[in-house]
Design an enzyme around this catalytic site. Sequence first.
Site, PDB file in Angstrom:
ATOM      1  NE  ARG A 189       1.990   5.730   9.481  1.00  0.00           N
ATOM      2  CZ  ARG A 189       0.985   5.281   8.731  1.00  0.00           C
ATOM      3  NH1 ARG A 189       1.064   4.084   8.152  1.00  0.00           N
ATOM      4  NH2 ARG A 189      -0.091   5.996   8.537  1.00  0.00           N
ATOM      5  CG  HIS A 249      -0.221   0.129   2.540  1.00  0.00           C
ATOM      6  ND1 HIS A 249       0.457  -0.935   3.103  1.00  0.00           N
ATOM      7  CD2 HIS A 249      -0.075   1.165   3.400  1.00  0.00           C
ATOM      8  CE1 HIS A 249       0.978  -0.554   4.250  1.00  0.00           C
ATOM      9  NE2 HIS A 249       0.687   0.717   4.461  1.00  0.00           N
ATOM     10  CG  ASP A 287       1.406   5.066   4.819  1.00  0.00           C
ATOM     11  OD1 ASP A 287       0.933   3.921   4.884  1.00  0.00           O
ATOM     12  OD2 ASP A 287       2.528   5.371   5.269  1.00  0.00           O
ATOM     13  CG  HIS A 336       4.913   1.099   3.170  1.00  0.00           C
ATOM     14  ND1 HIS A 336       4.357   2.246   2.649  1.00  0.00           N
ATOM     15  CD2 HIS A 336       4.301   0.902   4.356  1.00  0.00           C
ATOM     16  CE1 HIS A 336       3.453   2.722   3.488  1.00  0.00           C
ATOM     17  NE2 HIS A 336       3.396   1.904   4.526  1.00  0.00           N
TER      18      HIS A 336
HETATM   19  C1  SIN Z   1       2.793   0.907   7.841  1.00  0.00           C
HETATM   20  O1  SIN Z   1       2.220   0.384   6.907  1.00  0.00           O
HETATM   21  O2  SIN Z   1       2.789   2.107   8.005  1.00  0.00           O
HETATM   22  C2  SIN Z   1       3.562   0.048   8.824  1.00  0.00           C
HETATM   23  C3  SIN Z   1       4.813  -0.472   8.232  1.00  0.00           C
HETATM   24  C4  SIN Z   1       5.538  -1.352   9.207  1.00  0.00           C
HETATM   25  O3  SIN Z   1       5.078  -1.555  10.326  1.00  0.00           O
HETATM   26  O4  SIN Z   1       6.611  -1.846   8.844  1.00  0.00           O
END
Ligand code: SIN
Length: 283
Positions: free
Chosen positions: A274, A103, A105, A259
């Site tokens: 995050r 995905h 973000d 990612h």
């Molecule tokens: C996310 O998708 O923001 C999380 C990525 C992760 O936990 O590695």
Amino acid sequence: MTSPYETIEVRPVGGALGAEIHGVDLSLDLPDRQFSEIREVFRDNGVIFFRDQKLTPEQHIAFAERWAPININRFFTHVEGHPKIALVLKEPDQKRNIGGGWHTDHTYDIEPAMGSILYAHEVPQSGGDTMFASMYAAYETLSDGLKQTLNGLRARHSSRHIFGPARAGRKDDTVGRIKNPELANQDAVHPVVITHPLSGRKSLYVNPSFTLGFEGWTDVESKPLLDYLYAHASQPSFTCQFQWQPGSIAFWDNRATWHLAVNDYQGQRRLMHRITVAGTALH
Ligand code: SIN
């Protein structure tokens, strides 16, 4: 070869994207020269990584705000006392992770977040890596004919099916980690190919998690072409994989990458903070 950078050391991670930056302490107010070199590496590599950082939540926020205002994620629970920092947590007894499919973000937002800064607090003994894929490479390797078709298209993106009431109703073990299903009520339309505001390069801007279909096409009509693009974009040579240690940071560019958090550490804890940094409408 001499390095083009004076204040940092840069080590490429993958052939298509990713670079580790050394010689930086992100807890400090970085000199302008060093910050501008980091910005160049970010522009050119899609995702940048730092090791052995020790940041308080305030320092994490200050680094993020040096780039742009923070775009608070409305669906993630936050770090106690710090609503600007989303908690990305999986406990040993939880089976599902957050972000376990490819995905980008916030593509469901009209002005999607430009980047996300993920800081590792606790990581499994092994596993729990994050994979990244270059949407520059994905676009640039398509045929001229398909590029031309995609350049004329826009796509519909949504958070409803991921964060909305249907998910909340499933009662899987993300309950308590994902909140506010009633706020998953806004969709967005973006060009399928965007011109990156920093690099000027063209990037493929659809993703398997939040894109529903092309504007003016049904979801069923859109699916075969989207499936083709997803298989093309996720080929291993367009990806890199980052192995976390406590204190590692990844800062990815949501206009140039996908990612995926690999969920291969059942029975172990993984705790990350995050921050998503605001972007602008995409063209
Ligand atoms: C996310 O998708 O923001 C999380 C990525 C992760 O936990 O590695």
